[in-house]
Design a protein around this motif. Structure first.
Motif, PDB file in Angstrom:
ATOM      1  N   ASP A  67      -7.552 -42.385  33.432  1.00  0.00           N
ATOM      2  CA  ASP A  67      -7.769 -41.757  34.734  1.00  0.00           C
ATOM      3  C   ASP A  67      -6.734 -42.278  35.724  1.00  0.00           C
ATOM      4  O   ASP A  67      -6.996 -43.151  36.550  1.00  0.00           O
ATOM      5  CB  ASP A  67      -9.185 -42.042  35.219  1.00  0.00           C
ATOM      6  CG  ASP A  67      -9.586 -41.149  36.396  1.00  0.00           C
ATOM      7  OD1 ASP A  67      -8.714 -40.402  36.890  1.00  0.00           O
ATOM      8  OD2 ASP A  67     -10.749 -41.209  36.814  1.00  0.00           O
ATOM      9  N   VAL A  68      -5.525 -41.736  35.591  1.00  0.00           N
ATOM     10  CA  VAL A  68      -4.439 -42.073  36.513  1.00  0.00           C
ATOM     11  C   VAL A  68      -3.932 -40.775  37.132  1.00  0.00           C
ATOM     12  O   VAL A  68      -4.121 -39.685  36.585  1.00  0.00           O
ATOM     13  CB  VAL A  68      -3.286 -42.800  35.784  1.00  0.00           C
ATOM     14  CG1 VAL A  68      -3.742 -44.160  35.266  1.00  0.00           C
ATOM     15  CG2 VAL A  68      -2.722 -41.962  34.633  1.00  0.00           C
ATOM     16  N   ASP A  69      -3.299 -40.900  38.272  1.00  0.00           N
ATOM     17  CA  ASP A  69      -2.768 -39.732  38.963  1.00  0.00           C
ATOM     18  C   ASP A  69      -1.565 -39.185  38.200  1.00  0.00           C
ATOM     19  O   ASP A  69      -0.611 -39.924  37.905  1.00  0.00           O
ATOM     20  CB  ASP A  69      -2.363 -40.110  40.381  1.00  0.00           C
ATOM     21  CG  ASP A  69      -1.844 -38.913  41.160  1.00  0.00           C
ATOM     22  OD1 ASP A  69      -2.671 -38.123  41.618  1.00  0.00           O
ATOM     23  OD2 ASP A  69      -0.608 -38.774  41.265  1.00  0.00           O
ATOM     24  N   ALA A  70      -1.601 -37.911  37.864  1.00  0.00           N
ATOM     25  CA  ALA A  70      -0.555 -37.323  37.042  1.00  0.00           C
ATOM     26  C   ALA A  70       0.801 -37.334  37.740  1.00  0.00           C
ATOM     27  O   ALA A  70       1.839 -37.554  37.106  1.00  0.00           O
ATOM     28  CB  ALA A  70      -0.930 -35.900  36.650  1.00  0.00           C
ATOM     29  N   ALA A  71       0.823 -37.109  39.064  1.00  0.00           N
ATOM     30  CA  ALA A  71       2.092 -37.127  39.791  1.00  0.00           C
ATOM     31  C   ALA A  71       2.694 -38.527  39.766  1.00  0.00           C
ATOM     32  O   ALA A  71       3.916 -38.699  39.609  1.00  0.00           O
ATOM     33  CB  ALA A  71       1.880 -36.651  41.220  1.00  0.00           C
ATOM     34  N   TRP A  72       1.833 -39.540  39.939  1.00  0.00           N
ATOM     35  CA  TRP A  72       2.302 -40.932  39.827  1.00  0.00           C
ATOM     36  C   TRP A  72       2.868 -41.209  38.449  1.00  0.00           C
ATOM     37  O   TRP A  72       3.896 -41.873  38.300  1.00  0.00           O
ATOM     38  CB  TRP A  72       1.144 -41.883  40.139  1.00  0.00           C
ATOM     39  CG  TRP A  72       1.418 -43.319  39.806  1.00  0.00           C
ATOM     40  CD1 TRP A  72       2.053 -44.240  40.574  1.00  0.00           C
ATOM     41  CD2 TRP A  72       1.070 -43.998  38.588  1.00  0.00           C
ATOM     42  NE1 TRP A  72       2.129 -45.450  39.936  1.00  0.00           N
ATOM     43  CE2 TRP A  72       1.526 -45.324  38.707  1.00  0.00           C
ATOM     44  CE3 TRP A  72       0.410 -43.618  37.422  1.00  0.00           C
ATOM     45  CZ2 TRP A  72       1.343 -46.268  37.691  1.00  0.00           C
ATOM     46  CZ3 TRP A  72       0.238 -44.545  36.413  1.00  0.00           C
ATOM     47  CH2 TRP A  72       0.693 -45.863  36.549  1.00  0.00           C
ATOM     48  N   LEU A  73       2.196 -40.671  37.415  1.00  0.00           N
ATOM     49  CA  LEU A  73       2.644 -40.893  36.043  1.00  0.00           C
ATOM     50  C   LEU A  73       4.010 -40.252  35.815  1.00  0.00           C
ATOM     51  O   LEU A  73       4.900 -40.860  35.201  1.00  0.00           O
ATOM     52  CB  LEU A  73       1.610 -40.320  35.069  1.00  0.00           C
ATOM     53  CG  LEU A  73       1.689 -40.747  33.609  1.00  0.00           C
ATOM     54  CD1 LEU A  73       1.647 -42.258  33.468  1.00  0.00           C
ATOM     55  CD2 LEU A  73       0.566 -40.108  32.809  1.00  0.00           C
ATOM     56  N   VAL A  74       4.206 -39.050  36.348  1.00  0.00           N
ATOM     57  CA  VAL A  74       5.507 -38.391  36.217  1.00  0.00           C
ATOM     58  C   VAL A  74       6.584 -39.208  36.907  1.00  0.00           C
ATOM     59  O   VAL A  74       7.655 -39.472  36.333  1.00  0.00           O
ATOM     60  CB  VAL A  74       5.455 -36.970  36.799  1.00  0.00           C
ATOM     61  CG1 VAL A  74       6.867 -36.384  36.904  1.00  0.00           C
ATOM     62  CG2 VAL A  74       4.577 -36.079  35.940  1.00  0.00           C
ATOM     63  N   ASP A  75       6.338 -39.631  38.130  1.00  0.00           N
ATOM     64  CA  ASP A  75       7.336 -40.415  38.856  1.00  0.00           C
ATOM     65  C   ASP A  75       7.659 -41.714  38.131  1.00  0.00           C
ATOM     66  O   ASP A  75       8.829 -42.133  38.055  1.00  0.00           O
ATOM     67  CB  ASP A  75       6.837 -40.729  40.267  1.00  0.00           C
ATOM     68  CG  ASP A  75       6.769 -39.509  41.160  1.00  0.00           C
ATOM     69  OD1 ASP A  75       7.397 -38.491  40.808  1.00  0.00           O
ATOM     70  OD2 ASP A  75       6.066 -39.558  42.195  1.00  0.00           O
ATOM     71  N   SER A  76       6.638 -42.358  37.589  1.00  0.00           N
ATOM     72  CA  SER A  76       6.836 -43.629  36.893  1.00  0.00           C
ATOM     73  C   SER A  76       7.670 -43.433  35.637  1.00  0.00           C
ATOM     74  O   SER A  76       8.565 -44.232  35.336  1.00  0.00           O
ATOM     75  CB  SER A  76       5.490 -44.253  36.538  1.00  0.00           C
ATOM     76  OG  SER A  76       4.736 -44.512  37.709  1.00  0.00           O
ATOM     77  N   TYR A  77       7.382 -42.371  34.889  1.00  0.00           N
ATOM     78  CA  TYR A  77       8.148 -42.118  33.669  1.00  0.00           C
ATOM     79  C   TYR A  77       9.573 -41.670  33.973  1.00  0.00           C
ATOM     80  O   TYR A  77      10.508 -41.996  33.215  1.00  0.00           O
ATOM     81  CB  TYR A  77       7.411 -41.095  32.789  1.00  0.00           C
ATOM     82  CG  TYR A  77       6.559 -41.767  31.733  1.00  0.00           C
ATOM     83  CD1 TYR A  77       6.998 -41.887  30.427  1.00  0.00           C
ATOM     84  CD2 TYR A  77       5.334 -42.324  32.064  1.00  0.00           C
ATOM     85  CE1 TYR A  77       6.235 -42.527  29.465  1.00  0.00           C
ATOM     86  CE2 TYR A  77       4.552 -42.968  31.113  1.00  0.00           C
ATOM     87  CZ  TYR A  77       5.013 -43.065  29.813  1.00  0.00           C
ATOM     88  OH  TYR A  77       4.253 -43.720  28.863  1.00  0.00           O
TER      89      TYR A  77
END
Length: 517
Positions: free
Chosen positions: A354-364
């Motif tokens: 349960d993590v924010d998908a936009a945050w995950l995209v930016d992090s990757y």
């Protein structure tokens, strides 16, 4: 084009009939079980017994522990696979009379060979022990081992938890109890097929790997095997009894049964039709039936709150593929239409952390600035969906000092030009040395054959000695929390410490919640 349905349908529909002179020349093998004699077939010097009964017909034992077979007096032909368990979308004929196993052996000579028992994938709802990719012939020849595959009850017939609805206490785990019955059969009979009952390894992929680690948490099962391997079987928790009861109640209503007695009397076709209903808890996919924490047959979760101490003596290989979700995202990845605008929404549908998908995209994007949106979709969805369970298994075993070796398959499939990566299921054909089959999807080039040789030999050594090391394999250290040593099976086979460590640390901010619990 010949399909798997064509192959399996032909095998099940008619026994293998050979000319008399061929049968005489091949000297088809006869083995004696505690229930009666069976005759297999000689296939290029390897002895194969298909469809050997290990349990009685379960149609009169719905939702209850299966019984041992009744003895027979006539010689029984074991030259074709038994029927698969009832399931939705079956690729082969099915029946509630499904408790059969298959054996590949170099000889019925009391040779005391290691025994490798494979548990098929398909979550807990689909599949059988007759998949051509899991044909045990090449593995048995390569390692001078006895290979066993089997069928057992699946989906609601194997895992519907009816204990609180008036059904048997064991109902949420009778599929696993079928496997226990098969392992008891192996203990009592495998010496007559050239196997050593004191060296039994269980291994499985996906749902089969999940069942393998679940058996490690079952006191009744643990004495029956001596080593294990889980391939992309990310079971950390079983289904809880409350959710399992809710699913069983919903399925019962969909089938049109007012109580368990009525459920037992319905035609199996009606029960299977009801299994196709949408899961009432997740709101997507077929209704999920899986091993159940019933405080009885399964008294604890496989890896929560820790690894079971009772299984600490059992050597375990924990494996995963680098790009697990390429299996489910194949259509999307092949279309190549993922872009920076739709990536977050697509990723959101795939992850279980349960993590924010936009945050995950930016992090990757920060981790891998050269990767395309499709490549990040594949990497991030794997790391936030399919990889964490494997890490938890290895980590919890390391905490109690249990011998554990971790691998990662990096060699990509040649399918679609390699865009799917090393996806879920790709290690099956490698471990079974069946890369020559198109269904293995590995290709049969030098790199695939080299990886297959290394993987199958490591599994064989685990079965034989309790340690996968040896041969040409680089030294494979036991997994620990300091180095996180992992064998990488790729074009270059090597050990890496903490592979994808940056991704692991990134996603450590959120707990892993296994779907279907």
């Amino acid at each position: 084009m010949t399909t798997r349905r064509d192959v399996l349908g032909g095998i099940v529909a008619a026994p293998l009939i050979l000319p008399k002179h061929v049968r005489a020349r091949n000297a088809d093998p006869i083995a004696t079980t505690q229930y009666g004699r069976v005759r297999g077939v000689n296939e290029a010097g390897l002895l194969v017994f298909r469809g050997v009964r290990y349990g009685a017909d379960t149609s009169t034992r719905r939702f209850a522990r299966a019984l041992r077979p009744s003895p027979w007096t006539e010689l029984v032909e074991a030259d074709r696979f038994g029927l698969a368990a009832p399931q939705t979308k079956s690729a082969e004929p099915t029946s509630e009379d499904c408790l059969f196993l298959n054996i590949w052996t170099p000889g019925v000579d009391h040779g005391r060979r290691p025994v490798m028992v494979y548990l098929h994938g398909g979550a807990h709802s689909h599949g059988s022990g007759s998949d051509p990719v899991t044909d045990g012939g090449n593995l048995a020849r390569r390692g001078d081992v006895v290979v066993v595959t089997l069928n057992h009850r699946l989906a609601a017939l194997g895992y519907a938890y009816l204990a609180r609805l008036g059904g048997p206490a064991e109902s949420g785990n009778v599929g696993n109890l079928d496997i226990v019955l098969a392992l008891q059969w192996v203990r009592d009979n495998i010496a007559g097929f050239g196997g050593d009952p004191s060296r039994v390894m269980i291994f499985g992929q996906s749902g089969g790997g999940a069942k393998a680690v679940t058996l490690m948490a079952m006191p009744e099962a643990r004495p029956l095997f001596h080593s294990a391997a889980t391939m992309s079987g990310q079971h950390v928790t079983a289904a809880g009894p409350n959710h399992a009861t809710e699913r069983a109640r919903a399925w019962m209503a969909r089938a049109g049964a007012s109580d368990v007695a009525a459920l037992r009397s319905l035609a199996v076709e009606r029960l299977v039709e009801a299994m196709a209903m949408t899961d009432p808890i997740e709101g997507k996919g077929e209704i999920s039936f899986t091993s159940t924490l019933d405080h009885h047959i399964l008294p604890r979760h496989p890896f929560y709150p820790d690894a079971p101490q009772g299984a600490a003596r059992i050597p375990l290989i924990v494996g995963n593929t680098h790009d697990e979700t390429g299996y489910w995202l194949a259509g999307t990845l092949k279309r190549g239409d993922t872009n920076w605008d739709n990536l977050a929404e697509r990723l959101k549908r795939e992850v279980v952390k349960d993590v924010d998908a936009a945050w995950l995209v930016d992090s990757y994007r920060a981790l891998y600035p050269q990767r395309s949106p499709g490549q990040i979709l594949l990497a991030a969805s794997t790391a936030a969906r399919s990889w964490p369970g494997h890490l938890i298994q290895a980590e919890e075993r390391a905490k109690i000092g249990a011998p554990t070796w971790m691998y990662q398959l990096d060699l990509p499939s040649p399918d679609a030009g390699g865009v799917l990566g090393a996806f879920h299921t790709l290690d099956i054909g490698l471990v079974f040395s069946n890369t020559h089959l198109s269904a293995a999807r590995t290709g049969d080039g030098p790199a695939a054959r080299s990886a297959a040789n290394a993987m199958s030999d490591a599994f064989i050594r685990l079965a034989r000695t309790g340690n996968p090391n040896g041969g040409d394999l680089p030294d494979w250290p036991v997994f620990d929390l300091r180095t996180r040593a992992t064998m990488i099976f790729d074009r270059a086979i090597r050990v890496e410490n903490d592979p994808r460590g940056a991704e692991r640390r990134l996603l450590a901010v959120a707990p892993y919640i296994k779907p279907g619990g």
